[in-house]
Design an enzyme around this catalytic site. Structure first.
Site, PDB file in Angstrom:
ATOM      1  CD  GLU A 127      -2.921   1.152   2.326  1.00  0.00           C
ATOM      2  OE1 GLU A 127      -2.733   0.398   3.290  1.00  0.00           O
ATOM      3  OE2 GLU A 127      -3.862   1.932   2.237  1.00  0.00           O
ATOM      4  N   GLY A 267       2.911   2.401  10.680  1.00  0.00           N
ATOM      5  CA  GLY A 267       2.679   1.606  11.882  1.00  0.00           C
ATOM      6  C   GLY A 267       2.522   0.123  11.597  1.00  0.00           C
ATOM      7  CG  ASN A 271      -0.037  -6.812   3.849  1.00  0.00           C
ATOM      8  OD1 ASN A 271      -0.148  -5.931   3.025  1.00  0.00           O
ATOM      9  ND2 ASN A 271       0.909  -6.821   4.777  1.00  0.00           N
ATOM     10  CD  GLU A 304      -2.938  -2.217  10.595  1.00  0.00           C
ATOM     11  OE1 GLU A 304      -3.431  -2.408   9.470  1.00  0.00           O
ATOM     12  OE2 GLU A 304      -2.561  -1.088  10.985  1.00  0.00           O
ATOM     13  CG  HIS A 307      -7.693  -2.046   7.883  1.00  0.00           C
ATOM     14  ND1 HIS A 307      -8.530  -1.089   7.327  1.00  0.00           N
ATOM     15  CD2 HIS A 307      -6.578  -1.369   8.275  1.00  0.00           C
ATOM     16  CE1 HIS A 307      -7.938   0.099   7.402  1.00  0.00           C
ATOM     17  NE2 HIS A 307      -6.758  -0.036   7.978  1.00  0.00           N
TER      18      HIS A 307
HETATM   19  N1  TRP Z   1      -3.124   0.772   5.699  1.00  0.00           N
HETATM   20  C1  TRP Z   1      -2.174   0.945   6.758  1.00  0.00           C
HETATM   21  C2  TRP Z   1      -3.012   1.186   7.994  1.00  0.00           C
HETATM   22  O1  TRP Z   1      -3.517   2.203   8.241  1.00  0.00           O
HETATM   23  C3  TRP Z   1      -1.259   2.110   6.548  1.00  0.00           C
HETATM   24  C4  TRP Z   1       0.053   1.834   5.931  1.00  0.00           C
HETATM   25  C5  TRP Z   1       0.951   0.922   6.322  1.00  0.00           C
HETATM   26  C6  TRP Z   1       0.644   2.524   4.856  1.00  0.00           C
HETATM   27  N2  TRP Z   1       2.059   1.029   5.548  1.00  0.00           N
HETATM   28  C7  TRP Z   1       1.907   1.988   4.658  1.00  0.00           C
HETATM   29  C8  TRP Z   1       0.236   3.556   4.048  1.00  0.00           C
HETATM   30  C9  TRP Z   1       2.759   2.469   3.670  1.00  0.00           C
HETATM   31  C10 TRP Z   1       1.072   4.020   3.051  1.00  0.00           C
HETATM   32  C11 TRP Z   1       2.319   3.484   2.873  1.00  0.00           C
HETATM   33  O2  TRP Z   1      -3.282   0.319   8.740  1.00  0.00           O
HETATM   34 ZN    ZN Z   2      -5.570   1.551   8.561  1.00  0.00          ZN
END
Ligand code: TRP
Ligand code: ZN
Length: 884
Positions: A127, A267, A271, A304, A307
């Protein structure tokens, strides 16, 4: 970076088009090597729209394309073209199987996007657009496909091979190599792809879902860190149960893996069935983690996990919809955490975060709505606005629709959109349709940036017993948005009588309903009037209880009213708010007095109110600790037209000094009473520790060095140890400070997360030589520009957490930061772009400082090969005159 980003492209939401091709499935084969990893991708591609002859795939311009075949036949050079990040295949048939082989260099990947190495292990971060660094693919969240992943690697160096879904095969390959094949039964966008190969230990457990499915839970980390994974495991199980109980949502696979890595840009990452975490949000034991760290681990583990439904099962159509998953998931993790210990303290912490980080963003050159209209680099839009203001917007819907109405909306959302990539509008529509509600005006929260300002006046009419509230709203201008319309928001109000009781009354004019916490008023217009009747005496209004909308307030309450609320409000948030308000008012007066060289007067009324708080502290020590924690220097700065860097520091020290002396016996008593003989992590024990450590700060303000020294020597946990160091680093006893810091380093040399704290605390010191210390630490053998945690610990803490020393009028702090940003940008643009943020609000400072800040920004803009990440932030901050 050899890339020339002289004219980076802006991407607009209004240009969205549905994908021309779908990918039915993808099979990936990774041949992991120390020098150069080959990735073979086989995908079945199917045309979705007649008038799109070409298939366009995304791919890193640096990526080495070895071969490309269509239906088994190599494509002739004339059928393919590569330009920038795109690979175009001309005259793609209606469907076909593409085989693409590339070679990539995870061993040299310092960006930490795509496939990279951390601590000797392979891992991924896809991401938002990292998958295009792994292979060519339509790298956009509305292209969802079925993944099968084969991993081949050296068996001794990488005994653990993981990807998403279920492991369906594994075995030896000879020559010291082995393989595993993973299959994810759920379609997913490429940003949720993950792979891990490494030498890792595992903590395993299981969870039985309420419908009886047994889920194997695994947390992978370096073997020596396994004993620190238990809290994460317990948190995961609690989060799984909570989502079943509150939302009826169950986990949907037989396996859930979490891997902790020490080099990570953010953080953690959700996935599918293979979360990858920054070690900071997994590892916790009392020796290396503070109580706050424990809470953060719990919150991020839950985030997480949540999500899986809000993000993975239902994902985003495009990256402008990021708040669809992030705002909603932050709201869910906040509510989860609120249910674990203290709801009111959780709310106070969340509002503090919002005010400390999101309000400035919303008032600065990078202000954007929670659903932005455009971006240059999407990584720059993982912001507190999208996340935390996004969560406030969800919270307002929750408030407007009620617990049950909100749940109905969630149910309908999943019923309609499971397996889809959707928009924020789809979410709001589900909330509306499930409740027969009209959220038309409310939708403006997605489109308008800027923190709305409420101005509140009240009027009491003795003769009729009528009380009127007059609430005006205005939404400030923000870059690109000069015309704003009024917003719809819930405003929670209490009316409090002379003895502190909730008053009964009737709402006779204005829109609102009764609520457990008073009245839920609806604000919709620029000008709103609410009238109450049946009151025997003038009420004191408790405004915006629970912080029911993310706004600022100017109200006609006087200091005595606020102190009355501090003592009597039944809404804990409003109580805290009233107390903080008086502190801010006092501090701003002190700042003026410092500047004018006048005597500094705190006011006996505030001291008396604080004494009352300390007398009653036993019943809820953590809450008393919150009440007695002074607003931070940066927050005081936000309340001023021009940030008075030095005067703010002096004013705050003075207020602390006065409260320390006036209440000395209380501080001494509480310090004693809040000290437990045995360490424990129960909410009650954490609560007492919080107050004890606030007491320590006040005792230190008495000039008492001895207490901190003993506190350090006797501490048997990180919360206490750090509290002592925090005091010592600002104190006058240099020998004690040096001894404690040396002891700390020796004790925790092998513990990265503890050493991060060691760097951070020194960078946060208010001593005049702090920048010099920071410069020395930059050359410390344990410092590295390549590790984001370490960078944030030293450079981030100094620049964003030390207003006094970073904003030294010499400009040396600015020069230091811009030099670091320049170097980090060569390695890791995403992290560089975050580090630079403390420089962008130059308009808030006096002309000398502002000029020095702009000079550094300008110098950055002139750097050859600057990333588009840093370019976007710096150029926007220089273009925009701050509007406020
Ligand atoms: N989707 C992740 C979260 O909020 C955020 C995230 C993790 C992210 N690594 C990243 C966003 C690298 C951009 C780039 O839980
Ligand atoms: Zn998130």
């Amino acid at each position: 970076m050899p890339l020339d980003h002289a004219q980076p492209q802006t991407i607009f939401l209004k240009d969205y088009e549905a994908p021309a091709f779908a990918v039915e499935s993808i099979a990936l084969c990774f041949d992991l090597r120390e020098k150069g990893t080959r990735v073979l991708s086989t995908m079945t591609v199917v045309r979705q729209s007649e008038n799109m002859p070409n298939l366009v795939l995304d791919g890193d311009p640096q990526m080495d394309l070895l071969s490309i075949k269509l239906d088994g036949t190599p494509l002739p050079a004339g059928r393919i073209s590569r330009a920038g990040e795109q690979l175009t295949i001309k005259d793609m048939p209606a469907s076909g199987v593409l085989e693409i082989e590339v070679e990539i260099e995870p061993q040299n990947n310092a960006r930490l996007e795509g496939l990279y190495k951390s601590g000797g292990n392979f891992c991924t971060q896809c991401e938002a657009q990292g998958f295009r660094n792994i292979t060519f693919f339509p790298d956009r969240p509305d292209v969802m496909t079925r993944f099968t992943v084969r991993i081949e690697a050296d068996k001794a160096a990488y005994p653990v091979l993981l990807s998403n879904g279920n492991r369906i095969e594994q075995g030896d390959l000879g020559a010291g190599r082995h393989f595993a094949v993973w299959e994810d039964p759920f379609k997913k966008p490429a940003y949720l792809f993950a792979l891990v190969a490494g030498d890792l230990g595992v903590l395993s457990d299981q969870f039985t879902t309420r419908s009886g499915r047994t889920v194997a839970l695994h947390i992978y980390a370096k073997a020596r860190d396994l004993p620190k994974c238990q809290h994460a495991m317990d948190s995961l199980k609690r989060a799984m149960r909570w989502d079943e109980e509150v939302y009826g949502l169950e986990y949907d696979l037989d396996i859930y893996n979490i891997v902790a890595v020490s080099d990570f840009n953010m953080g953690a990452m959700e996935n599918k069935s293979l979360n990858i975490f920054n070690t900071k949000y997994v590892l916790a034991d009392p020796q290396i983690a503070t109580d706050t760290d424990f809470d953060n681990v719990e919150g991020v583990i839950a985030h997480e996990y949540f999500h899986n439904w809000t993000g993975n099962r239902v994902t985003c159509r495009d990256w402008f919809q990021l708040s669809l998953k992030e705002g909603l998931t932050v709201f869910r993790d906040q509510e989860y955490s609120a249910d674990q210990a203290s709801r009111s303290i959780k709310r106070i912490h969340d509002v503090k975060t919002l005010r400390a980080f999101q309000f400035p963003e919303d008032a600065g050159p990078l202000a954007h709505p929670i659903r932005p209209d455009s971006y240059i680099e999407i990584n720059n839009f993982y912001t507190v606005t999208v996340y935390n203001k996004g969560a406030e917007v969800i919270r307002m819907m929750h408030r407007l629709l009620g617990v049950e109405g909100f749940r109905r909306g969630m149910d309908l959302y999943f019923q309609r959109h499971d397996g889809q990539a959707v928009t924020c509008d789809d979410f709001v529509a589900a909330m509306e349709d499930a409740n027969g509600a009209d959220l038309g005006q409310f939708r403006l929260w997605y489109a308008q940036a800027g923190t709305p300002e409420l101005t509140i006046e009240d009027h009491w009419e003795e003769s009729t017993g009528r009380y009127e509230l007059h609430i005006k709203q205005s939404v400030p201008q923000t870059p690109g948005q000069t015309e704003k319309a009024p917003m719809h928001m819930p405003f929670l109000l209490g009316l409090i009588g002379p003895n502190g009781q909730e008053m009964d009354a009737e709402l006779v004019a204005g829109e609102g309903t009764r609520h457990d916490a008073g009245w839920l008023l609806h604000i919709r217009q620029s000008d709103n009037r609410y009238q109450f009747s049946g009151l025997g005496s003038r009420p004191i209004p408790s405004l915006l209880r629970g912080f029911s909308a993310p706004v600022t307030i100017k109200a006609s309450l006087n200091r005595a009213d606020k102190l009355f609320l501090t003592a009597h409000d039944s809404d804990p948030f409003a109580r805290w708010e009233a107390c903080q308000d008086v502190m801010i008012e006092t501090l701003l007066d002190l700042v003026k007095a410092v500047d004018a060289g006048q005597p500094l007067d705190v006011g006996q009324d505030l001291i008396d109110a604080c004494e009352k708080i300390l007398e009653d502290a036993q019943s809820d020590p953590a809450f008393a600790a919150e009440l007695m924690t002074l607003p931070g220097e940066a927050y005081i700065g936000q309340m001023m037209d021009v940030v008075a860097v030095d005067a703010i520091h002096h004013a705050r020290i003075h207020l602390r000094h006065v409260l320390a002396h006036a209440l000395e016996s209380h501080w001494r008593r509480l310090y004693r009473e809040m000290t437990d003989t045995v360490f424990g992590l129960s909410p009650e024990q954490k609560s007492r520790r919080a107050l004890k450590n606030v007491a320590l700060i006040y005792l230190a303000a008495l000039g008492d060095n001895e207490t901190a020294r003993t506190h350090y020597a006797q501490s048997n946990n990180m919360t206490d140890r750090l509290a002592a160091l925090q005091v010592l680093v600002n104190g006058s006893d240099d020998a004690a400070r040096d001894a404690a810091f040396a002891d700390f380093y020796d004790r925790f040399e092998m513990e990265d997360l503890a050493i991060d704290k060691w760097f951070a605390l020194q960078a946060l010191s208010d001593k005049p030589d702090t920048l010099k210390t920071v410069r020395t630490l930059r050359n410390h053998s344990a410092f590295s520009l390549r590790n984001p945690n370490r960078l944030r610990a030293l450079v981030g803490s100094f620049a964003s957490g030390n207003q006094l020393r970073f904003h030294a009028v010499s400009g040396e702090g600015y020069a230091f930061l811009s030099d670091i940003v320049k170097h980090v940008d060569q390695l890791n643009p995403q992290t560089a772009a975050r580090l630079v943020l403390p420089l962008i609000r130059h308009e808030r400072y006096d002309p000398v400082r502002a000029g020095l800040m702009r000079k550094q920004l300008q110098a950055l803009l002139n750097v050859d090969g600057l990333s588009k990440d840093v370019y976007e932030i710096v150029s926007k901050s220089l273009m925009t005159k701050e509007i406020s």
